[in-house]
Design a protein around this motif. Structure first.
Motif, PDB file in Angstrom:
ATOM      1  N   THR A  25       0.801  -1.571  -0.043  1.00 25.36           N
ATOM      2  CA  THR A  25       0.145  -0.066  -0.027  1.00 25.36           C
ATOM      3  C   THR A  25       0.902   1.363  -0.022  1.00 25.36           C
ATOM      4  OG1 THR A  25      -1.774  -1.099   1.232  1.00 25.36           O
ATOM      5  CG2 THR A  25      -1.912   1.166   1.170  1.00 25.36           C
ATOM      6  N   GLY A  26       1.849   1.095   0.721  1.00 24.23           N
ATOM      7  CA  GLY A  26       2.900   2.389   0.813  1.00 24.23           C
ATOM      8  C   GLY A  26       3.724   2.635  -0.534  1.00 24.23           C
ATOM      9  N   GLN A  27       3.784   1.292  -1.149  1.00 19.97           N
ATOM     10  CA  GLN A  27       4.272   1.312  -2.396  1.00 19.97           C
ATOM     11  C   GLN A  27       3.484   1.817  -3.386  1.00 19.97           C
ATOM     12  OE1 GLN A  27       7.825   1.006  -3.400  1.00 19.97           O
ATOM     13  NE2 GLN A  27       8.212   0.600  -1.449  1.00 19.97           N
ATOM     14  N   ILE A  28       2.357   1.697  -3.491  1.00 24.69           N
ATOM     15  CA  ILE A  28       1.415   2.146  -4.536  1.00 24.69           C
ATOM     16  C   ILE A  28       1.059   3.487  -4.319  1.00 24.69           C
ATOM     17  CG2 ILE A  28      -1.029   1.949  -4.912  1.00 24.69           C
ATOM     18  CD1 ILE A  28      -0.609  -0.955  -4.335  1.00 24.69           C
ATOM     19  N   ALA A  29       1.246   4.090  -2.878  1.00 20.18           N
ATOM     20  CA  ALA A  29       0.882   5.535  -2.542  1.00 20.18           C
ATOM     21  C   ALA A  29       2.213   6.377  -3.284  1.00 20.18           C
ATOM     22  CB  ALA A  29       0.673   5.644  -1.188  1.00 20.18           C
ATOM     23  N   ASP A  30       3.451   5.797  -2.910  1.00 12.96           N
ATOM     24  CA  ASP A  30       4.642   6.522  -3.517  1.00 12.96           C
ATOM     25  C   ASP A  30       4.461   6.682  -4.928  1.00 12.96           C
ATOM     26  OD1 ASP A  30       5.475   6.525  -1.035  1.00 12.96           O
ATOM     27  OD2 ASP A  30       7.070   5.041  -1.098  1.00 12.96           O
ATOM     28  N   GLU A  31       4.169   5.244  -5.676  1.00 14.10           N
ATOM     29  CA  GLU A  31       4.082   5.453  -7.152  1.00 14.10           C
ATOM     30  C   GLU A  31       2.888   6.333  -7.698  1.00 14.10           C
ATOM     31  OE1 GLU A  31       6.115   4.076  -9.214  1.00 14.10           O
ATOM     32  OE2 GLU A  31       7.269   3.347  -7.480  1.00 14.10           O
ATOM     33  N   LYS A  32       1.892   6.545  -7.048  1.00 13.74           N
ATOM     34  CA  LYS A  32       0.700   7.393  -7.414  1.00 13.74           C
ATOM     35  C   LYS A  32       1.211   8.717  -7.063  1.00 13.74           C
ATOM     36  CE  LYS A  32      -4.197   8.392  -6.622  1.00 13.74           C
ATOM     37  NZ  LYS A  32      -3.838   9.759  -7.200  1.00 13.74           N
ATOM     38  N   GLY A  33       2.166   8.970  -6.387  1.00 17.97           N
ATOM     39  CA  GLY A  33       2.590  10.494  -6.039  1.00 17.97           C
ATOM     40  C   GLY A  33       3.401  10.650  -7.060  1.00 17.97           C
ATOM     41  N   ARG A  34       4.453   9.929  -7.386  1.00 13.64           N
ATOM     42  CA  ARG A  34       5.336   9.919  -8.513  1.00 13.64           C
ATOM     43  C   ARG A  34       4.503  10.170  -9.766  1.00 13.64           C
ATOM     44  NH1 ARG A  34       9.061   5.064  -7.210  1.00 13.64           N
ATOM     45  NH2 ARG A  34       9.156   5.789  -5.196  1.00 13.64           N
ATOM     46  N   ALA A  35       3.645   9.456 -10.157  1.00 11.93           N
ATOM     47  CA  ALA A  35       2.666   9.717 -11.231  1.00 11.93           C
ATOM     48  C   ALA A  35       2.056  10.993 -11.285  1.00 11.93           C
ATOM     49  CB  ALA A  35       1.739   8.407 -11.395  1.00 11.93           C
ATOM     50  N   ASP A  36       1.589  11.236 -10.096  1.00 12.85           N
ATOM     51  CA  ASP A  36       0.991  12.761 -10.194  1.00 12.85           C
ATOM     52  C   ASP A  36       1.878  13.723 -10.338  1.00 12.85           C
ATOM     53  OD1 ASP A  36      -1.580  11.418  -9.534  1.00 12.85           O
ATOM     54  OD2 ASP A  36      -1.627  11.801  -7.412  1.00 12.85           O
ATOM     55  N   THR A  37       2.981  13.798  -9.845  1.00 12.91           N
ATOM     56  CA  THR A  37       4.076  14.593 -10.065  1.00 12.91           C
ATOM     57  C   THR A  37       4.370  14.780 -11.798  1.00 12.91           C
ATOM     58  OG1 THR A  37       4.880  14.642  -7.771  1.00 12.91           O
ATOM     59  CG2 THR A  37       6.359  15.424  -9.330  1.00 12.91           C
ATOM     60  N   ALA A  38       4.601  13.485 -12.115  1.00 15.75           N
ATOM     61  CA  ALA A  38       4.917  13.352 -13.597  1.00 15.75           C
ATOM     62  C   ALA A  38       3.759  13.976 -14.361  1.00 15.75           C
ATOM     63  CB  ALA A  38       5.436  12.168 -14.002  1.00 15.75           C
TER      64      ALA A  38
END
Length: 151
Positions: A25-38
């Motif tokens: 869940t933490g990894q998914i949240a980090d990836e979602k944050g990176r995707a939003d930033t991108a």
């Protein structure tokens, strides 16, 4: 004893599953944050590209406008020069003819009319062309500053 061992293994497996779910869940949240930033960066880059394209079109339009005005001014000056050379138009200046040193009985000091020498006439057209060129260049730069730099 076997049942307590099985229970212990099940409890450990459940705990590991919970930890794995928590980690993922933490990894998914980090990836979602990176995707939003991108995605934000991509939108910003696209907006910058669109703005630059609009500015390039605006600058090209300004350049075309002032290039045409400058070409028109050059043509007007060249036409005036041809008209003066052909005698269709005259350059008029406010001047006095100095006395040529000879005294005469009449009241006219010198019988010639004031006028420009050939070199002065060429210089006149050169200066006029340079004034037009400078004026158009300055107007174009001022328009560029107003429409591109100050927005």
């Amino acid at each position: 004893m076997k049942s307590s061992r099985v229970m212990l293994l099940l409890l450990i497996e459940l705990l590991l599953s919970v930890l794995l779910v928590w980690y993922l869940t933490g990894q998914i949240a980090d990836e979602k944050g990176r995707a939003d930033t991108a995605e934000r960066n991509l939108k910003l880059a696209n907006a910058n590209i669109n703005d630059m394209q609009v500015r390039q079109r605006d600058v090209a339009a300004l350049d075309a406008k002032y290039t045409k005005e400058l070409a028109d001014a050059h043509e007007n000056i060249n036409q005036l020069e041809r008209d003066v050379a052909a005698g269709r138009k005259r350059l008029q200046i406010s001047a006095r003819c100095p006395a040529n040193g000879a005294t005469s009985a009449t009241s006219v000091d010198d019988g010639t009319t004031p006028g420009l020498t050939d070199a002065a006439e060429r210089d006149y057209f050169t200066l006029r062309e340079r004034i037009e060129t400078s004026g158009k260049m300055i107007a174009g730069l001022q328009d560029y500053i107003k429409t591109q730099c100050l927005r």
